[in-house]
Design a protein around this motif. Structure first.
Motif, PDB file in Angstrom:
ATOM      1  N   HIS A   1       7.617  -7.792   7.746  1.00 25.68           N
ATOM      2  CA  HIS A   1       6.834  -8.833   7.075  1.00 25.68           C
ATOM      3  C   HIS A   1       6.221  -8.365   5.755  1.00 25.68           C
ATOM      4  O   HIS A   1       5.128  -8.797   5.394  1.00 25.68           O
ATOM      5  CB  HIS A   1       5.736  -9.332   8.017  1.00 25.68           C
ATOM      6  CG  HIS A   1       6.255  -9.941   9.279  1.00 25.68           C
ATOM      7  ND1 HIS A   1       6.598 -11.274   9.386  1.00 25.68           N
ATOM      8  CD2 HIS A   1       6.516  -9.380  10.489  1.00 25.68           C
ATOM      9  CE1 HIS A   1       7.033 -11.521  10.611  1.00 25.68           C
ATOM     10  NE2 HIS A   1       6.990 -10.391  11.295  1.00 25.68           N
ATOM     11  N   GLY A   2       6.902  -7.471   5.064  1.00 24.88           N
ATOM     12  CA  GLY A   2       6.390  -7.016   3.770  1.00 24.88           C
ATOM     13  C   GLY A   2       6.686  -5.561   3.465  1.00 24.88           C
ATOM     14  O   GLY A   2       7.223  -5.245   2.395  1.00 24.88           O
ATOM     15  N   PRO A   3       6.352  -4.633   4.372  1.00 28.18           N
ATOM     16  CA  PRO A   3       6.633  -3.227   4.081  1.00 28.18           C
ATOM     17  C   PRO A   3       8.111  -2.938   3.826  1.00 28.18           C
ATOM     18  O   PRO A   3       8.442  -2.176   2.909  1.00 28.18           O
ATOM     19  CB  PRO A   3       6.126  -2.513   5.343  1.00 28.18           C
ATOM     20  CG  PRO A   3       5.017  -3.380   5.837  1.00 28.18           C
ATOM     21  CD  PRO A   3       5.487  -4.789   5.566  1.00 28.18           C
ATOM     22  N   LEU A   4       9.003  -3.513   4.619  1.00 29.56           N
ATOM     23  CA  LEU A   4      10.429  -3.277   4.407  1.00 29.56           C
ATOM     24  C   LEU A   4      10.853  -3.683   2.998  1.00 29.56           C
ATOM     25  O   LEU A   4      11.591  -2.957   2.317  1.00 29.56           O
ATOM     26  CB  LEU A   4      11.251  -4.033   5.451  1.00 29.56           C
ATOM     27  CG  LEU A   4      12.783  -3.952   5.281  1.00 29.56           C
ATOM     28  CD1 LEU A   4      13.251  -2.518   5.397  1.00 29.56           C
ATOM     29  CD2 LEU A   4      13.478  -4.842   6.306  1.00 29.56           C
ATOM     30  N   GLN A   5      10.358  -4.822   2.571  1.00 29.93           N
ATOM     31  CA  GLN A   5      10.702  -5.301   1.238  1.00 29.93           C
ATOM     32  C   GLN A   5      10.110  -4.384   0.151  1.00 29.93           C
ATOM     33  O   GLN A   5      10.668  -4.264  -0.940  1.00 29.93           O
ATOM     34  CB  GLN A   5      10.213  -6.735   1.061  1.00 29.93           C
ATOM     35  CG  GLN A   5      10.919  -7.763   1.955  1.00 29.93           C
ATOM     36  CD  GLN A   5      10.471  -7.717   3.415  1.00 29.93           C
ATOM     37  OE1 GLN A   5       9.471  -7.071   3.749  1.00 29.93           O
ATOM     38  NE2 GLN A   5      11.197  -8.402   4.279  1.00 29.93           N
ATOM     39  N   HIS A   6       9.006  -3.747   0.490  1.00 28.88           N
ATOM     40  CA  HIS A   6       8.337  -2.848  -0.458  1.00 28.88           C
ATOM     41  C   HIS A   6       9.137  -1.564  -0.673  1.00 28.88           C
ATOM     42  O   HIS A   6       9.316  -1.116  -1.807  1.00 28.88           O
ATOM     43  CB  HIS A   6       6.934  -2.528   0.061  1.00 28.88           C
ATOM     44  CG  HIS A   6       6.284  -1.360  -0.591  1.00 28.88           C
ATOM     45  ND1 HIS A   6       5.877  -1.365  -1.900  1.00 28.88           N
ATOM     46  CD2 HIS A   6       5.978  -0.120  -0.119  1.00 28.88           C
ATOM     47  CE1 HIS A   6       5.339  -0.189  -2.204  1.00 28.88           C
ATOM     48  NE2 HIS A   6       5.400   0.576  -1.142  1.00 28.88           N
ATOM     49  N   PHE A   7       9.629  -0.950   0.429  1.00 31.69           N
ATOM     50  CA  PHE A   7      10.287   0.351   0.285  1.00 31.69           C
ATOM     51  C   PHE A   7      11.808   0.287   0.396  1.00 31.69           C
ATOM     52  O   PHE A   7      12.472   1.323   0.290  1.00 31.69           O
ATOM     53  CB  PHE A   7       9.746   1.348   1.335  1.00 31.69           C
ATOM     54  CG  PHE A   7      10.113   1.048   2.763  1.00 31.69           C
ATOM     55  CD1 PHE A   7      11.381   1.310   3.257  1.00 31.69           C
ATOM     56  CD2 PHE A   7       9.173   0.528   3.647  1.00 31.69           C
ATOM     57  CE1 PHE A   7      11.714   1.068   4.587  1.00 31.69           C
ATOM     58  CE2 PHE A   7       9.500   0.263   4.971  1.00 31.69           C
ATOM     59  CZ  PHE A   7      10.775   0.538   5.438  1.00 31.69           C
ATOM     60  N   CYS A   8      12.364  -0.894   0.552  1.00 35.88           N
ATOM     61  CA  CYS A   8      13.788  -1.020   0.843  1.00 35.88           C
ATOM     62  C   CYS A   8      14.679  -0.289  -0.157  1.00 35.88           C
ATOM     63  O   CYS A   8      15.659   0.371   0.217  1.00 35.88           O
ATOM     64  CB  CYS A   8      14.177  -2.502   0.906  1.00 35.88           C
ATOM     65  SG  CYS A   8      15.887  -2.759   1.422  1.00 35.88           S
ATOM     66  N   ASP A   9      14.369  -0.367  -1.436  1.00 34.41           N
ATOM     67  CA  ASP A   9      15.228   0.206  -2.466  1.00 34.41           C
ATOM     68  C   ASP A   9      14.856   1.636  -2.829  1.00 34.41           C
ATOM     69  O   ASP A   9      15.476   2.220  -3.729  1.00 34.41           O
ATOM     70  CB  ASP A   9      15.184  -0.665  -3.726  1.00 34.41           C
ATOM     71  CG  ASP A   9      15.772  -2.046  -3.507  1.00 34.41           C
ATOM     72  OD1 ASP A   9      16.627  -2.192  -2.613  1.00 34.41           O
ATOM     73  OD2 ASP A   9      15.355  -2.983  -4.224  1.00 34.41           O
ATOM     74  N   GLU A  10      13.851   2.203  -2.148  1.00 31.61           N
ATOM     75  CA  GLU A  10      13.370   3.534  -2.504  1.00 31.61           C
ATOM     76  C   GLU A  10      13.561   4.525  -1.353  1.00 31.61           C
ATOM     77  O   GLU A  10      13.426   4.152  -0.186  1.00 31.61           O
ATOM     78  CB  GLU A  10      11.877   3.474  -2.858  1.00 31.61           C
ATOM     79  CG  GLU A  10      11.541   2.539  -4.003  1.00 31.61           C
ATOM     80  CD  GLU A  10      12.114   3.011  -5.327  1.00 31.61           C
ATOM     81  OE1 GLU A  10      12.322   4.239  -5.465  1.00 31.61           O
ATOM     82  OE2 GLU A  10      12.346   2.171  -6.207  1.00 31.61           O
ATOM     83  N   PRO A  11      13.852   5.791  -1.677  1.00 26.85           N
ATOM     84  CA  PRO A  11      13.888   6.815  -0.627  1.00 26.85           C
ATOM     85  C   PRO A  11      12.511   6.924   0.035  1.00 26.85           C
ATOM     86  O   PRO A  11      11.501   7.106  -0.654  1.00 26.85           O
ATOM     87  CB  PRO A  11      14.244   8.101  -1.390  1.00 26.85           C
ATOM     88  CG  PRO A  11      14.872   7.636  -2.654  1.00 26.85           C
ATOM     89  CD  PRO A  11      14.191   6.341  -3.004  1.00 26.85           C
ATOM     90  N   THR A  12      12.456   6.793   1.345  1.00 29.02           N
ATOM     91  CA  THR A  12      11.178   6.761   2.065  1.00 29.02           C
ATOM     92  C   THR A  12      11.325   7.457   3.412  1.00 29.02           C
ATOM     93  O   THR A  12      12.357   7.325   4.076  1.00 29.02           O
ATOM     94  CB  THR A  12      10.718   5.308   2.300  1.00 29.02           C
ATOM     95  OG1 THR A  12      10.634   4.631   1.038  1.00 29.02           O
ATOM     96  CG2 THR A  12       9.355   5.262   2.982  1.00 29.02           C
ATOM     97  N   THR A  13      10.294   8.198   3.795  1.00 25.78           N
ATOM     98  CA  THR A  13      10.244   8.825   5.117  1.00 25.78           C
ATOM     99  C   THR A  13       9.236   8.068   5.974  1.00 25.78           C
ATOM    100  O   THR A  13       8.066   7.955   5.605  1.00 25.78           O
ATOM    101  CB  THR A  13       9.834  10.299   5.023  1.00 25.78           C
ATOM    102  OG1 THR A  13      10.793  11.003   4.224  1.00 25.78           O
ATOM    103  CG2 THR A  13       9.771  10.943   6.397  1.00 25.78           C
ATOM    104  N   LEU A  14       9.687   7.541   7.102  1.00 29.83           N
ATOM    105  CA  LEU A  14       8.814   6.879   8.067  1.00 29.83           C
ATOM    106  C   LEU A  14       8.608   7.813   9.255  1.00 29.83           C
ATOM    107  O   LEU A  14       9.577   8.341   9.810  1.00 29.83           O
ATOM    108  CB  LEU A  14       9.427   5.564   8.551  1.00 29.83           C
ATOM    109  CG  LEU A  14       9.726   4.505   7.489  1.00 29.83           C
ATOM    110  CD1 LEU A  14      10.292   3.253   8.150  1.00 29.83           C
ATOM    111  CD2 LEU A  14       8.492   4.167   6.690  1.00 29.83           C
ATOM    112  N   VAL A  15       7.358   8.027   9.620  1.00 32.81           N
ATOM    113  CA  VAL A  15       7.024   8.874  10.761  1.00 32.81           C
ATOM    114  C   VAL A  15       6.554   7.973  11.896  1.00 32.81           C
ATOM    115  O   VAL A  15       5.484   7.354  11.800  1.00 32.81           O
ATOM    116  CB  VAL A  15       5.940   9.906  10.398  1.00 32.81           C
ATOM    117  CG1 VAL A  15       5.603  10.773  11.611  1.00 32.81           C
ATOM    118  CG2 VAL A  15       6.398  10.774   9.235  1.00 32.81           C
ATOM    119  N   ALA A  16       7.366   7.874  12.934  1.00 37.66           N
ATOM    120  CA  ALA A  16       7.038   7.025  14.082  1.00 37.66           C
ATOM    121  C   ALA A  16       6.205   7.818  15.075  1.00 37.66           C
ATOM    122  O   ALA A  16       6.612   8.900  15.524  1.00 37.66           O
ATOM    123  CB  ALA A  16       8.316   6.524  14.747  1.00 37.66           C
TER     124      ALA A  16
END
Length: 363
Positions: free
Chosen positions: A267-282
């Motif tokens: 609902h927003g974060p995906l669209q924010h980082f979609c085009d950029e290299p990003t590390t998500l820590v679950a």
């Protein structure tokens, strides 16, 4: 020894390495320091009639995370009227009733923490969690002694000193555990159900954090530590992870990484980082429900551009946060080593006085 000085004349890389060595030493100490608290004589007894009182919890700097976590536990797990209040609120009176309870976290009794403590007489009860012994000779120790003499419940948590680096790892961890023990005692006194939490096994579990992180990140390329970060949770109050965000900010001298609920990513974060290299820590608990949620998260990420680091904890109760915190310590250390950050000399040092010193006149 917790503190080790950086020698004068060192170049930036060697100074950086010395500061990272000190941080690594403290991280390795964590299981022993937690065990010290568990086996100590500290008894975090609940306050009389706690179920019918408004509870104000506060803490500044690295103590804000544990304060927010305790407030969240009391509110969400037990149903008490508890809330976090920032230090700046204590510029004005905070107590709404003589029965209100004040809980303050401050490892070294910072000046800002004294803003809250000077209102102690306006509350029906005061609990202070600190690293300062009231038997000491410092002005902070005298203040703690005076509070104890006035009826405040004083809980001294290890370690007494963690200076030398802006980032803290030991004091916040023992403060979080103290909050868990306090909430557990409160739940028991009220006849509330409390999640099964093997407290005595926690140090042994924390001792394996480094190995588990190494296994989780074994297949990642070395540059993953240089990309933007975000933490992803499931089912938890975001306040629970404020301390983790704060640690990342104070160590990397960068904006605090966001904490997103796993379903909110669509609902927003995906669209924010979609085009950029990003590390998500679950931050994943030992639950099939968590596993299903994070399996779905993997399906929306772009291979090669996004990285998902799944930090699983075998613990299911409130102490799972301490396990996630311990694992993140090792992640943070790897990131700092890759970026060659000098933790012993941070930006803005010496400029913080007008804000930091507010409250020091309370002695």
């Amino acid at each position: 020894m917790i503190n080790a000085p950086v020698r004068q004349g060192q170049t930036l890389p060697s100074r950086a390495q010395s500061s990272l060595d000190l941080l690594a030493h403290r991280i390795r100490m964590l299981p022993d320091v937690v065990w010290q608290l568990i086996t100590s004589s500290i008894k975090l007894s609940p306050i009389e009639n706690i179920g019918n009182r408004r509870i104000v919890v506060t803490g500044g700097g690295a103590s804000e995370g544990p304060a927010r976590y305790l407030a969240a536990l009391l509110r969400n797990s037990i149903g008490l009227r508890a809330g976090f209040v920032p230090a700046s609120a204590f510029i004005a009176p905070v107590a709404q009733s003589p029965a209100d309870l004040l809980i303050v976290f401050s490892q070294g009794i910072s000046p800002n923490a004294r803003l809250a403590l000077r209102q102690a007489s306006q509350f029906g009860g005061v609990v202070l969690c600190t690293g300062i012994y009231p038997e000491g000779r410092s002005p902070e120790a005298r203040l703690v002694s005076e509070l104890r003499q006035s009826g405040a419940a004083i809980h001294v948590l290890p370690p007494e000193d963690e200076s030398g680096l802006l980032v803290r790892v030991l004091g916040p961890a023992t403060a979080m555990l103290a909050g868990v023990l306090f909430a557990q005692a409160a739940a028991k006194s009220l006849g509330k159900v409390w999640p099964k939490d093997p407290i005595a096994a926690l140090p042994d579990h924390l001792a394996t954090a480094r190995t588990r992180v190494a296994e989780t990140t074994a297949g990642l390329d070395p540059d993953w530590t240089l990309k933007p970060w975000a933490f992803v949770t499931a089912r938890d109050d975001s306040d629970a992870y404020e301390g983790l965000r704060w640690k990342w900010m104070t160590a990397l001298y960068s904006p605090a990484p966001p904490v997103w609920d796993v379903l909110q990513i669509a609902h927003g974060p995906l669209q924010h980082f979609c085009d950029e290299p990003t590390t998500l820590v679950a931050l994943e608990r030992n639950s099939s429900d968590d596993a299903r949620l994070f399996d779905r998260l993997e399906k929306v990420l772009v291979p090669g551009r996004h990285r998902l680091v799944r930090l699983r904890s075998e613990l299911e109760g409130p102490t799972a946060l301490l396990d996630h915190d311990a694992q993140c310590n090792w992640l943070l250390l790897r990131t700092l080593e890759r970026r060659e950050v000098d933790l012993s000399s941070w930006p803005g040092r010496g400029l913080h006085g007008p804000l930091y010193e507010l409250g020091r006149d309370f002695t």
